[in-house]
Design a protein around this motif. Sequence first.
Motif, PDB file in Angstrom:
ATOM      1  N   VAL A   1      -0.160  -5.687  18.299  1.00  0.00           N
ATOM      2  CA  VAL A   1       1.159  -5.637  18.945  1.00  0.00           C
ATOM      3  C   VAL A   1       2.303  -5.826  17.957  1.00  0.00           C
ATOM      4  O   VAL A   1       3.462  -5.847  18.354  1.00  0.00           O
ATOM      5  N   GLY A   2       1.994  -5.980  16.667  1.00  0.00           N
ATOM      6  CA  GLY A   2       3.039  -6.104  15.656  1.00  0.00           C
ATOM      7  C   GLY A   2       3.197  -7.516  15.120  1.00  0.00           C
ATOM      8  O   GLY A   2       2.896  -8.496  15.814  1.00  0.00           O
ATOM      9  N   LEU A   3       3.675  -7.601  13.886  1.00  0.00           N
ATOM     10  CA  LEU A   3       3.862  -8.880  13.203  1.00  0.00           C
ATOM     11  C   LEU A   3       4.765  -9.830  13.985  1.00  0.00           C
ATOM     12  O   LEU A   3       5.846  -9.432  14.430  1.00  0.00           O
ATOM     13  N   SER A   4       4.309 -11.067  14.184  1.00  0.00           N
ATOM     14  CA  SER A   4       5.054 -12.136  14.874  1.00  0.00           C
ATOM     15  C   SER A   4       5.348 -11.813  16.333  1.00  0.00           C
ATOM     16  O   SER A   4       6.236 -12.424  16.938  1.00  0.00           O
TER      17      SER A   4
ATOM     18  N   PHE B   1       7.900  -2.376  21.398  1.00  0.00           N
ATOM     19  CA  PHE B   1       6.963  -3.487  21.609  1.00  0.00           C
ATOM     20  C   PHE B   1       7.664  -4.841  21.473  1.00  0.00           C
ATOM     21  O   PHE B   1       7.250  -5.811  22.090  1.00  0.00           O
ATOM     22  N   TYR B   2       8.703  -4.898  20.644  1.00  0.00           N
ATOM     23  CA  TYR B   2       9.400  -6.163  20.395  1.00  0.00           C
ATOM     24  C   TYR B   2      10.469  -6.370  21.471  1.00  0.00           C
ATOM     25  O   TYR B   2      11.463  -5.661  21.501  1.00  0.00           O
ATOM     26  N   LYS B   3      10.228  -7.339  22.346  1.00  0.00           N
ATOM     27  CA  LYS B   3      11.112  -7.536  23.495  1.00  0.00           C
ATOM     28  C   LYS B   3      11.928  -8.832  23.429  1.00  0.00           C
ATOM     29  O   LYS B   3      12.796  -9.064  24.258  1.00  0.00           O
ATOM     30  N   GLY B   4      11.610  -9.698  22.486  1.00  0.00           N
ATOM     31  CA  GLY B   4      12.321 -10.973  22.373  1.00  0.00           C
ATOM     32  C   GLY B   4      13.614 -10.836  21.585  1.00  0.00           C
ATOM     33  O   GLY B   4      13.949  -9.757  21.074  1.00  0.00           O
ATOM     34  N   PRO B   5      14.360 -11.929  21.438  1.00  0.00           N
ATOM     35  CA  PRO B   5      15.599 -11.922  20.644  1.00  0.00           C
ATOM     36  C   PRO B   5      15.302 -11.572  19.182  1.00  0.00           C
ATOM     37  O   PRO B   5      14.319 -12.052  18.615  1.00  0.00           O
ATOM     38  N   ILE B   6      16.131 -10.771  18.567  1.00  0.00           N
ATOM     39  CA  ILE B   6      15.914 -10.325  17.189  1.00  0.00           C
ATOM     40  C   ILE B   6      15.903 -11.501  16.214  1.00  0.00           C
ATOM     41  O   ILE B   6      15.173 -11.504  15.214  1.00  0.00           O
ATOM     42  N   THR B   7      16.700 -12.545  16.504  1.00  0.00           N
ATOM     43  CA  THR B   7      16.737 -13.725  15.624  1.00  0.00           C
ATOM     44  C   THR B   7      15.385 -14.433  15.589  1.00  0.00           C
ATOM     45  O   THR B   7      14.989 -14.987  14.560  1.00  0.00           O
ATOM     46  N   PHE B   8      14.683 -14.418  16.721  1.00  0.00           N
ATOM     47  CA  PHE B   8      13.351 -15.017  16.792  1.00  0.00           C
ATOM     48  C   PHE B   8      12.418 -14.363  15.777  1.00  0.00           C
ATOM     49  O   PHE B   8      11.678 -15.040  15.057  1.00  0.00           O
TER      50      PHE B   8
ATOM     51  N   PHE C   1       7.222  -1.377  11.884  1.00  0.00           N
ATOM     52  CA  PHE C   1       8.311  -0.411  12.100  1.00  0.00           C
ATOM     53  C   PHE C   1       8.008   0.478  13.302  1.00  0.00           C
ATOM     54  O   PHE C   1       8.878   0.735  14.144  1.00  0.00           O
ATOM     55  N   VAL C   2       6.753   0.917  13.404  1.00  0.00           N
ATOM     56  CA  VAL C   2       6.350   1.765  14.538  1.00  0.00           C
ATOM     57  C   VAL C   2       6.444   0.985  15.845  1.00  0.00           C
ATOM     58  O   VAL C   2       6.933   1.500  16.866  1.00  0.00           O
ATOM     59  N   HIS C   3       5.996  -0.277  15.819  1.00  0.00           N
ATOM     60  CA  HIS C   3       6.067  -1.098  17.032  1.00  0.00           C
ATOM     61  C   HIS C   3       7.509  -1.325  17.474  1.00  0.00           C
ATOM     62  O   HIS C   3       7.798  -1.354  18.674  1.00  0.00           O
ATOM     63  N   ILE C   4       8.407  -1.497  16.499  1.00  0.00           N
ATOM     64  CA  ILE C   4       9.832  -1.653  16.834  1.00  0.00           C
ATOM     65  C   ILE C   4      10.349  -0.381  17.494  1.00  0.00           C
ATOM     66  O   ILE C   4      11.044  -0.420  18.523  1.00  0.00           O
TER      67      ILE C   4
END
Length: 482
Positions: free
Chosen positions: A347-350, A90-97, A83-86
């Motif tokens: 860097v966060g899960l997945s 940190f999460y830059k890819g498509p949300i569906t991924f 949640f913190v990484h989001i």
Amino acid sequence: MLAKKYLKWLYYTSIWFMFMPAFVIFFVKNTNANVYFGFPFALVTMFCALFFCNYKKFFHRLLHISVIKYYTIFMLFIISTSFVHITLGFYKGPITFYIVRWLKFFISIVFVYLLPICSFLLNIKLRHFIKLYFTMILIVYLIGFIQYFTFLFNISFINILFYFFTNVRVSLSNFDLYGCQNSLRIFSIFSEPSSLGQFTFILLPIVNDLCKGNFKIYTNKYLNSFIKKFFIPLVLMNVVFTKSPIYLILCFTEFFILNIKHYVSMLKRYWNYSIIALSIIIPILPLLYYHFNDDFVCSIIIDRIMTTISCFGDFNKLVLLEPSLATRLVSYINQFLLFTKNIFFGVGLSNVQAGLNPYLLLSPVPLTQEAITGYYGHPMLSGVNPSVIWTSLAEFGIIGTLFYLLFVFKSFSVIKSIKKSFYGLENLFINGIQKTYITIFIISFYNLSMENMQMWFLYGISILLVFHYKYKRELLIKGKNE
């Protein structure tokens, strides 16, 4: 009670699908957007099992088991840091991924982990659970044995069944769907031959202990005797048919270590005969090597093992001669470097794919063609080979990885502490489970992924054993009343 009887069969079905990680339901056809086919069965089984018991009492007992406390801490850490990484971007890819990968992760870490305990809720005796689990493992290797001959003789209608129940293979990038068939490499019900090798390396201690023990698994003495003598050779044949150099080395080394006491005692007992046998066998071995080296199957196996061994210490040579193994090592080395940039929380899960991307072309070791193709094919999310240890360090940091290792250590120590309370077949099974935790830890440094269903099912067995240890008298009384 009729409903409960049918629910037991639903539970058996759920267990079987847990053995089939390559059989999936696609959200988007022939892509990684899929979910395990067995998930709906496991979900329905779990809720129905809770319906037939006092679920408040069950959860109260569950939460008071020390292993669950460590498990809960690990889970809360993953959820909170993700949640913190989001929030921090940190999460830059498509949300569906990410959604698809989070779904697979939590299916294994929650539903598969809790699946063994459902057998307790359904009043399935521990001995029957062991028999079920042993039979499922046996079926996996029987399928592998049959698959070799269907590939050899190109029996198309059976091959269609194999590809249907391993449909995830079509979504693997740069994968020749019929490559294994052409090279006579079996994968049974898994996505690739190395996965069958991994499965064997993890579960060989259970198979070995139960087959070498003096206690019956099946009531028919002839069936019991035949399977015990036949099972281990069947397993070793499957490993050979995978033609995976790493798992050929690992599995046969493991088998030797597991049985070294037996071999030593035999040598002592039949010392004279042993000397005569060795004096005959040793000179014959070079002749056998040169004879069978001309055989297509044997030459591939021997050449791949010798090539892998010859590459130790020379990474450039490994990249050229064994690119598949080299690609994994490139991935693990760079995941470790990513960890050094995000030491505490990762860097966060997945998120290791996106996190690794800026550093991949700065790799301290040469990239393989497969790694380069993956990078340019998916510049935002380059393919990464999973590993429990290296991927956990990159995604969860040192803190999250330590929480995971503490949970595993506690699972190991708790079944060690209660093992003396079980006898016969149950004691043998627990002894095998303990050893599988060691094999899981060893292979965690290689190609075992954190969402591996077999791994979490084995961890969940520790909870089942604790429940049988604490509440088996209550279970017996309840069974008699019914």
